[in-house]
Design a protein around this motif. Structure first.
Motif, PDB file in Angstrom:
ATOM      1  N   PRO A  71      19.395  60.430  42.285  1.00 37.49           N
ATOM      2  CA  PRO A  71      18.094  60.132  41.880  1.00 37.49           C
ATOM      3  C   PRO A  71      17.146  60.866  40.699  1.00 37.49           C
ATOM      4  O   PRO A  71      17.576  61.953  40.508  1.00 37.49           O
ATOM      5  CB  PRO A  71      17.372  60.616  43.511  1.00 37.49           C
ATOM      6  CG  PRO A  71      18.221  61.703  43.695  1.00 37.49           C
ATOM      7  CD  PRO A  71      19.387  61.485  43.136  1.00 37.49           C
ATOM      8  N   PHE A  72      16.423  60.048  39.985  1.00 34.87           N
ATOM      9  CA  PHE A  72      15.870  60.634  39.042  1.00 34.87           C
ATOM     10  C   PHE A  72      14.384  59.969  38.746  1.00 34.87           C
ATOM     11  O   PHE A  72      14.311  58.473  38.727  1.00 34.87           O
ATOM     12  CB  PHE A  72      16.461  60.208  37.745  1.00 34.87           C
ATOM     13  CG  PHE A  72      15.966  60.713  36.450  1.00 34.87           C
ATOM     14  CD1 PHE A  72      15.719  62.242  36.253  1.00 34.87           C
ATOM     15  CD2 PHE A  72      15.292  59.894  35.553  1.00 34.87           C
ATOM     16  CE1 PHE A  72      15.130  62.724  35.113  1.00 34.87           C
ATOM     17  CE2 PHE A  72      14.958  60.391  34.555  1.00 34.87           C
ATOM     18  CZ  PHE A  72      14.758  61.671  34.050  1.00 34.87           C
ATOM     19  N   PHE A  73      13.398  60.727  38.632  1.00 33.92           N
ATOM     20  CA  PHE A  73      11.943  60.117  38.678  1.00 33.92           C
ATOM     21  C   PHE A  73      11.753  60.177  36.972  1.00 33.92           C
ATOM     22  O   PHE A  73      11.792  60.910  36.330  1.00 33.92           O
ATOM     23  CB  PHE A  73      10.960  61.158  39.376  1.00 33.92           C
ATOM     24  CG  PHE A  73      10.888  61.027  40.592  1.00 33.92           C
ATOM     25  CD1 PHE A  73       9.988  59.838  41.417  1.00 33.92           C
ATOM     26  CD2 PHE A  73      11.629  61.887  41.409  1.00 33.92           C
ATOM     27  CE1 PHE A  73      10.143  59.745  42.412  1.00 33.92           C
ATOM     28  CE2 PHE A  73      11.521  61.692  42.879  1.00 33.92           C
ATOM     29  CZ  PHE A  73      10.810  60.708  43.464  1.00 33.92           C
ATOM     30  N   THR A  74      11.506  58.864  36.774  1.00 29.74           N
ATOM     31  CA  THR A  74      11.199  58.673  35.257  1.00 29.74           C
ATOM     32  C   THR A  74       9.582  58.733  34.966  1.00 29.74           C
ATOM     33  O   THR A  74       8.623  59.026  35.910  1.00 29.74           O
ATOM     34  CB  THR A  74      11.607  57.079  34.852  1.00 29.74           C
ATOM     35  OG1 THR A  74      11.110  56.211  35.988  1.00 29.74           O
ATOM     36  CG2 THR A  74      12.959  56.873  34.654  1.00 29.74           C
ATOM     37  N   GLU A 129      11.229  56.198  41.317  1.00 27.91           N
ATOM     38  CA  GLU A 129      12.546  56.931  41.590  1.00 27.91           C
ATOM     39  C   GLU A 129      13.614  55.793  41.364  1.00 27.91           C
ATOM     40  O   GLU A 129      13.425  55.040  41.882  1.00 27.91           O
ATOM     41  CB  GLU A 129      12.385  57.435  43.041  1.00 27.91           C
ATOM     42  CG  GLU A 129      13.851  58.200  42.934  1.00 27.91           C
ATOM     43  CD  GLU A 129      13.986  58.718  44.529  1.00 27.91           C
ATOM     44  OE1 GLU A 129      14.516  59.909  44.714  1.00 27.91           O
ATOM     45  OE2 GLU A 129      13.571  58.026  45.568  1.00 27.91           O
ATOM     46  N   ARG A 130      14.545  56.412  40.400  1.00 25.63           N
ATOM     47  CA  ARG A 130      15.531  55.596  40.044  1.00 25.63           C
ATOM     48  C   ARG A 130      16.828  55.916  40.504  1.00 25.63           C
ATOM     49  O   ARG A 130      17.112  57.362  40.187  1.00 25.63           O
ATOM     50  CB  ARG A 130      15.486  54.958  38.712  1.00 25.63           C
ATOM     51  CG  ARG A 130      14.200  54.442  38.082  1.00 25.63           C
ATOM     52  CD  ARG A 130      14.184  54.197  36.529  1.00 25.63           C
ATOM     53  NE  ARG A 130      12.727  53.671  36.177  1.00 25.63           N
ATOM     54  CZ  ARG A 130      12.151  52.371  36.095  1.00 25.63           C
ATOM     55  NH1 ARG A 130      12.922  51.718  36.794  1.00 25.63           N
ATOM     56  NH2 ARG A 130      10.983  52.496  36.002  1.00 25.63           N
ATOM     57  N   LYS A 131      17.794  55.144  40.920  1.00 29.73           N
ATOM     58  CA  LYS A 131      19.158  55.878  41.269  1.00 29.73           C
ATOM     59  C   LYS A 131      20.149  55.622  40.005  1.00 29.73           C
ATOM     60  O   LYS A 131      20.099  54.344  39.491  1.00 29.73           O
ATOM     61  CB  LYS A 131      19.704  55.030  42.396  1.00 29.73           C
ATOM     62  CG  LYS A 131      18.792  55.008  43.625  1.00 29.73           C
ATOM     63  CD  LYS A 131      18.684  56.444  44.180  1.00 29.73           C
ATOM     64  CE  LYS A 131      18.162  56.558  45.547  1.00 29.73           C
ATOM     65  NZ  LYS A 131      18.093  57.963  46.191  1.00 29.73           N
ATOM     66  N   GLU A 144      19.513  69.896  36.117  1.00 30.88           N
ATOM     67  CA  GLU A 144      19.181  68.640  36.305  1.00 30.88           C
ATOM     68  C   GLU A 144      18.840  67.874  35.053  1.00 30.88           C
ATOM     69  O   GLU A 144      18.796  68.245  33.739  1.00 30.88           O
ATOM     70  CB  GLU A 144      17.845  68.716  37.048  1.00 30.88           C
ATOM     71  CG  GLU A 144      16.631  69.164  36.607  1.00 30.88           C
ATOM     72  CD  GLU A 144      15.370  69.373  37.387  1.00 30.88           C
ATOM     73  OE1 GLU A 144      15.724  69.292  38.605  1.00 30.88           O
ATOM     74  OE2 GLU A 144      14.279  70.052  36.918  1.00 30.88           O
ATOM     75  N   HIS A 168      18.143  49.307  34.658  1.00 28.55           N
ATOM     76  CA  HIS A 168      17.161  49.827  35.206  1.00 28.55           C
ATOM     77  C   HIS A 168      15.859  48.977  34.690  1.00 28.55           C
ATOM     78  O   HIS A 168      14.796  49.511  35.204  1.00 28.55           O
ATOM     79  CB  HIS A 168      16.823  51.244  34.751  1.00 28.55           C
ATOM     80  CG  HIS A 168      17.678  52.327  35.254  1.00 28.55           C
ATOM     81  ND1 HIS A 168      17.988  52.644  36.451  1.00 28.55           N
ATOM     82  CD2 HIS A 168      18.781  52.763  34.393  1.00 28.55           C
ATOM     83  CE1 HIS A 168      18.891  53.420  36.419  1.00 28.55           C
ATOM     84  NE2 HIS A 168      19.668  53.600  35.362  1.00 28.55           N
TER      85      HIS A 168
END
Length: 819
Positions: free
Chosen positions: A299-302, A307-309, A322, A363
């Motif tokens: 998971p990553f918050f842009t 939140e994008r996988k 991270e 994405h």
């Protein structure tokens, strides 16, 4: 892409009007779509003036409004009703006088003389967001006491005017996706006429590292996805609002200023075409940057808070713990520069275009950075741009350069080597333009001549010109700078004659298009890419037979169409929703298919095929209601008439075509037309209700699909014959036939022409009856037969045997009875 005229002139010493510049850009392949005079604030603050509040009292009919009188320097003070809580006597304010146009995004409104709660108001005292100089709406703008009453607001705020050139950059010309890139092409163009024209690149001579107190090492684990990564740190910066010159540059081209650090990176992107990214150095854990891939599903918050996988193929800029940023695409939510940032880690990198393109598509992110990286930036330019950006940050935010430049560049990217001959240059251009002109153009386009001889040149083409890797590409560049219009058209024309026995498809398409247009049809042209979901549950065109896109722009454009039907239905839906329900459309276009069973080793295209089709759509009324006649609905019979007219116009003998019943999941009732050899020429019928429901269409739609390629194959042996008008009369005879309900008129027609080939000219159905007084399962057809002998008048002795034979064949083959 928006190009500022004033900004552009910082890099090239030319004195031409924006319109002349626009024509020059278009002539060299950078087409200008529009030229517009703009201001740093939309509307340029026209009609706004500095005023002083002379009196301020409560509104007698309101508990929050105030009635003020304001001196705007025109003599008589203006009475203005104001709702701001902070308005007070003695304030210097910004006033919008009657007639002023104010903007809110794309909307605008005019200030009018009006009454508010019974009190006349002659203008408006403005807040920041109402005139576009800020975002606050807490109250009106209160200016310093030294502000001069009557001063125009545009002068007080220093509003600048500029001309915006909307340049349409083609995908292969990413080198021109910046102000300097456009200036480089213009310099090459103008240098042919004026040797004094020079291209000026911003200087970075002042670059000097002050200390190495903030060295952050960089480790690139995936050098295929990131062939070069350059960086530097800047300590002691102060994050504030940008200076006016920087804000003005960005606002003119439509960008919103954020803060001085981020604004510099955006400025450099649009100046030099190199995307930059600034990290808060204090948020880099472990004081180390790693360029690598993360595990699938991480998971990553842009930056937008989503939140994008992550995909395992996504290239990430990480610290020791991270991910901080999706490399070349989008920043992270927690690693960027904020008002509290004091130390900056500045990135200037070159990423693999394919990697960036795939990540951006996965994405569904389309950013200024990804737009450039996925088309190919300049890997040799990262250091220069890094220095330029660092110096600008020091200029607007202070700070010290606190590390040496980190440059991870394991394998140098070499320029493209291209050999080009004078003979080929002159042949393709169509004239000799002279070696001096050629070399001037090559030098201006930064194509280095490595060697030359009597035959031509060996060139090193800069790596940022990803579209120039062959000799013909170089020649195209020479020609566009030299000027297409400077190549004269000669007095002679070299030609040859060719003959083909095949029908001219293009000519026939135009002929049928003219015919359909004359009959009230409109031509439509739809995208060959369409929505794969259309084919998911179909058996006639199964999804497995769709040609799928590897990197679709969206789920609505992820396969090639197998039928023209859905594009036309989308057109119909759009028109009906806009109160235009009576429609007749036609379209010529290719349909595409994939058949896995046809795959062959070594033949990559064996499983793919395409056909050219003509499609017709009818819906709504054939004739609108008027005083002379009632409205009349379109019908399948109307569509059949148009179809037969097409066949006749193409020269197909209708008597030699076979019609049969047809059924699939697209058409609820349909017929198919075959040639005598069994080739399927066309299908026509009524679009199935379930398909109409998917497309949100309530009205009946009648559809015909003609396989144009097959139809042309039937025309190869067609010969046009002419005959005199007959001198002898035709004879008409009628039969009323009692038939089983399943018998079609096509069967009657076929038997009739098989029975009498010489004298029978036409067969027509003029009445159908089903109902009482007939046996169950029966119907009555009234059919007329036209007989004619072109050499003499027919007699009863000739006619009666023919009619008797027809009757007998109908009885024998169809079980018919005369009524």
């Amino acid at each position: 892409m928006n190009i500022s005229y004033n900004w552009l002139k910082q890099y090239i010493n030319i004195d031409v009007t924006p319109d002349a510049l626009s024509k020059a850009l278009t002539s060299i392949g950078l087409e200008v779509g529009g030229v517009e005079e703009v201001q740093t604030i939309k509307g340029g603050l026209e009609g706004l003036v500095i005023g002083e509040v002379l009196t301020c009292g409560a509104h007698e009919n309101s508990d929050h409004l105030h009635v003020t009188t304001v001196n705007v320097g025109t003599g008589e003070p203006l009475q203005i009703v104001c709702g701001a809580p902070n308005v007070a006597t003695g304030q210097k304010v910004v006033v919008a006088t009657v007639g002023t146009k104010l903007y809110s995004g794309d909307e605008s409104f005019n200030i009018k003389r009006s009454k508010i709660r019974g009190v006349e108001s002659m203008g408006m005292i403005c807040a920041e967001d109402e005139i576009g100089i800020g975002t606050s709406h807490d109250g009106i703008i209160v200016l310093p006491a030294e502000a001069v009453v009557g001063t125009l607001a545009k002068d007080y705020y220093g509003i600048k005017s500029d001309t915006l050139l909307e340049v349409d950059i083609t995908p292969n010309r990413i080198d021109a996706a910046s102000h300097f890139g456009v200036a480089r092409d213009l310099a090459a163009f103008y240098a042919l006429k004026d040797k004094s024209v020079k291209l000026t690149k911003p200087s970075v001579e002042a670059f000097a590292v002050q200390n190495t107190n903030l060295t952050i090492p960089v480790i690139v684990e995936n050098t295929d996805a990131c062939p070069r990564y350059s960086a530097i740190t800047i300590s002691g910066v102060k994050v504030t609002e940008s200076p006016d010159w920087l804000k003005n540059r960005l606002q003119i081209i439509g960008l919103r200023p954020i803060n001085n650090i981020v604004d510099v990176t955006n400025f450099v992107l649009h100046e030099l075409g190199q995307p930059m990214h600034a990290f808060d150095a204090d948020k880099i854990k472990g004081r180390e940057v790693r360029v690598k891939n993360m595990p699938e599903g991480t998971p990553f918050f842009t930056l937008d808070g989503v939140e994008r996988k992550l995909n395992a193929a996504d290239l990430m800029i990480c610290d020791t713990e991270e991910a901080m940023c999706i490399g070349g695409v989008f920043g992270g939510l927690h690693s960027g520069v904020t008002e509290t940032t004091q130390n900056v880690f500045l990135e200037s990198a070159y990423f693999n275009p394919v990697t960036i393109r795939k990540t951006a598509r996965r994405h569904v992110l389309n950013t200024d950075a990804s737009f450039r990286f996925e088309r190919g930036c300049d890997p040799t330019n990262t250091i220069y741009v890094l220095k330029r950006c660092a110096l600008l940050i020091q200029e607007v935010a202070g700070g010290q350069l606190s590390s040496e430049i980190v440059d991870v560049y394991p394998e140098e990217v070499k320029p493209f080597e291209v050999e080009v001959s004078f003979r080929k240059i002159n042949t393709l251009i169509g004239k000799e333009i002279g070696k001096e002109n050629i070399e001037t153009i090559l030098a201006a386009l930064e194509m280095k001549i490595v060697s030359r001889n009597d035959e031509g040149y060996v060139l090193h083409v800069p790596v940022y010109r990803v579209d120039v890797q062959r000799d013909v590409d170089v020649i195209e560049d020479i020609l566009r700078i030299y000027g297409y219009n400077n190549v004269e058209i000669g007095d002679t024309l070299k030609s040859n004659l060719s003959y083909s026995s095949k029908p001219d498809s293009y000519k026939l398409q135009n002929m049928i298009a003219d015919q359909l247009t004359a009959q009230g049809f409109n031509e439509v042209l739809n995208n060959s890419l369409t929505k794969g979901a259309y084919y998911t549950d179909l058996t006639s065109f199964p999804g497995a037979h769709s040609v799928k896109m590897l990197n679709p722009l969206s789920s609505d454009l992820n396969v090639m169409r197998q039928t023209l039907l859905f594009g036309g239905l989308d057109n119909i839906n759009r028109n009906i929703n806009r109160k235009n329900p009576d429609l007749k459309f036609y379209e010529f276009g290719n349909c595409y298919y994939y058949h896995a069973e046809n795959k062959k080793e070594g033949e990559s295209l064996a499983a793919y095929s395409e056909d050219f089709h003509l499609a017709l759509w009818l819906t709504g009324n054939k004739r609108a209601q008027s005083w002379a006649a009632a409205d009349e609905k379109s019908s399948i019979y109307e569509l059949k008439a148009y179809l037969e007219n097409i066949f006749r116009r193409l020269g197909l003998n209708m008597h030699k075509l076979v019609t049969g019943e047809y059924a699939d999941d697209l058409l609820s009732e349909a017929l198919t037309v075959y040639s005598r050899s069994g080739k399927k020429l066309a299908v026509y019928g009524i679009v199935h209700p379930k398909i109409r429901k998917v497309m949100d269409i309530d009205a009946d739609v009648f559809y015909a699909d003609l396989n144009w390629d097959v139809i042309l194959s039937e025309l190869v042996d067609h010969t046009v014959r002419y005959a005199e008008l007959p001198k002898f009369p035709e004879v008409k005879r009628d039969l009323a036939l009692l038939l089983d309900k399943h018998v079609t008129f096509a069967e009657i027609e076929k038997i009739a022409y098989d029975t009498e080939r010489k004298l029978l000219k036409s067969v027509n159905l003029f009445d159908v009856y089903e109902g009482k007084n007939l046996e169950a399962g029966k119907k009555s057809y009234a059919v007329s037969f036209i007989l004619q002998d072109e050499t003499k008048t027919l007699t009863d002795g000739q006619i009666e045997p023919i009619m008797k034979k027809l009757q007998q064949n109908f009885e024998t083959k169809l079980g018919a009875k005369l009524r």
